[in-house]
Scaffold this motif. Sequence first.
Motif, PDB file in Angstrom:
ATOM      1  N   LEU A 196      -5.637  20.545 -19.613  1.00 58.79           N
ATOM      2  CA  LEU A 196      -4.959  21.822 -19.088  1.00 58.79           C
ATOM      3  C   LEU A 196      -3.351  21.458 -18.833  1.00 58.79           C
ATOM      4  N   ARG A 209      -0.284  23.553 -20.663  1.00 57.55           N
ATOM      5  CA  ARG A 209       0.614  24.197 -19.950  1.00 57.55           C
ATOM      6  C   ARG A 209       2.169  23.516 -20.165  1.00 57.55           C
ATOM      7  N   PRO A 229      -3.380  27.790 -20.178  1.00 53.91           N
ATOM      8  CA  PRO A 229      -4.520  27.022 -20.115  1.00 53.91           C
ATOM      9  C   PRO A 229      -5.436  27.974 -19.399  1.00 53.91           C
ATOM     10  N   ILE A 242     -10.068  28.167 -18.010  1.00 55.52           N
ATOM     11  CA  ILE A 242     -11.165  27.481 -17.530  1.00 55.52           C
ATOM     12  C   ILE A 242     -12.031  28.217 -17.017  1.00 55.52           C
ATOM     13  N   ALA A 253      -8.098  22.453 -11.418  1.00 52.58           N
ATOM     14  CA  ALA A 253      -7.647  23.086 -12.741  1.00 52.58           C
ATOM     15  C   ALA A 253      -6.520  23.920 -12.401  1.00 52.58           C
ATOM     16  N   ALA A 295      -3.906  25.562 -14.911  1.00 54.82           N
ATOM     17  CA  ALA A 295      -4.704  26.578 -15.407  1.00 54.82           C
ATOM     18  C   ALA A 295      -4.060  28.208 -14.703  1.00 54.82           C
TER      19      ALA A 295
END
Length: 258
Positions: A202, A206, A212, A214, A225, A230
């Motif tokens: 992740l 980025r 990113p 998830i 995350a 994320a």
Amino acid sequence: MPVQPNPFKRALQNGQLQFGCWLGLGDTFSAELMGTAGFDWMVIDGEHGPNDLRSILAQLQVLEASDSHAVVRLPVGETYMLKQVLDAGAQTVLVPMVESAEQARQLVRDVTYPPHGDRGVGYALTRASRFSQIKDYGKTADEQICLLVQVENKKGIAALDEILAVDGVDGVFIGPADLAADMGHMGNSLHPDVQAVIMDALRRIRAAGKAPGILSTHDPMTNEAIEAGALFVAVGADVLILSHGAQALTAKWKAQKG
């Protein structure tokens, strides 16, 4: 008249965190219900949900009335499947099991019109162009298509930097369940070794200027995350919400029977 802007793609480009939910029931009524809940985005799951082109189309239609952006996950990254869901009106697609830059480059071509891509030019007949009412669809569609690829095994992780270098890939979604299985930890995506790979991926996504993504229903993992960068985060699934809610309700009342 140009294509309507893709608000999900714009949000990701602006670094705005987007919370989503999975739609795995394959039903328009439940999809419409979930669309009223306020999620930023919804995945119509063609990989593990009982969906075909017509049920995906129907869910695109009902979600259009909501504030939730529809993301279509294909069962596999086949050119003809991408062509069909884009023509059906999807602006954002999620492709599973991407393992190489070569595969990612072909997917970019699949969602892009000639002369730079391979997408078939038949938009006058499609829902995507509002049945030819969007006169400039062919000239403006590419910019609003959002291509998300899933990296979810060791081969994909090994090729992540090369995949991230592919122009036209807007975001990379890390698949925890498949990755855990491929790492020898079936059913345990919370294993420390798996978590370390996920969070590192992740951060790398980025840093490369991509979005990113998830899926996590475990709050500590979800928060970690987000801290790792994320931007599109699915926090639930309609199947799990229904199943877990039903099980909890049954257990609650059965407990009174003694």
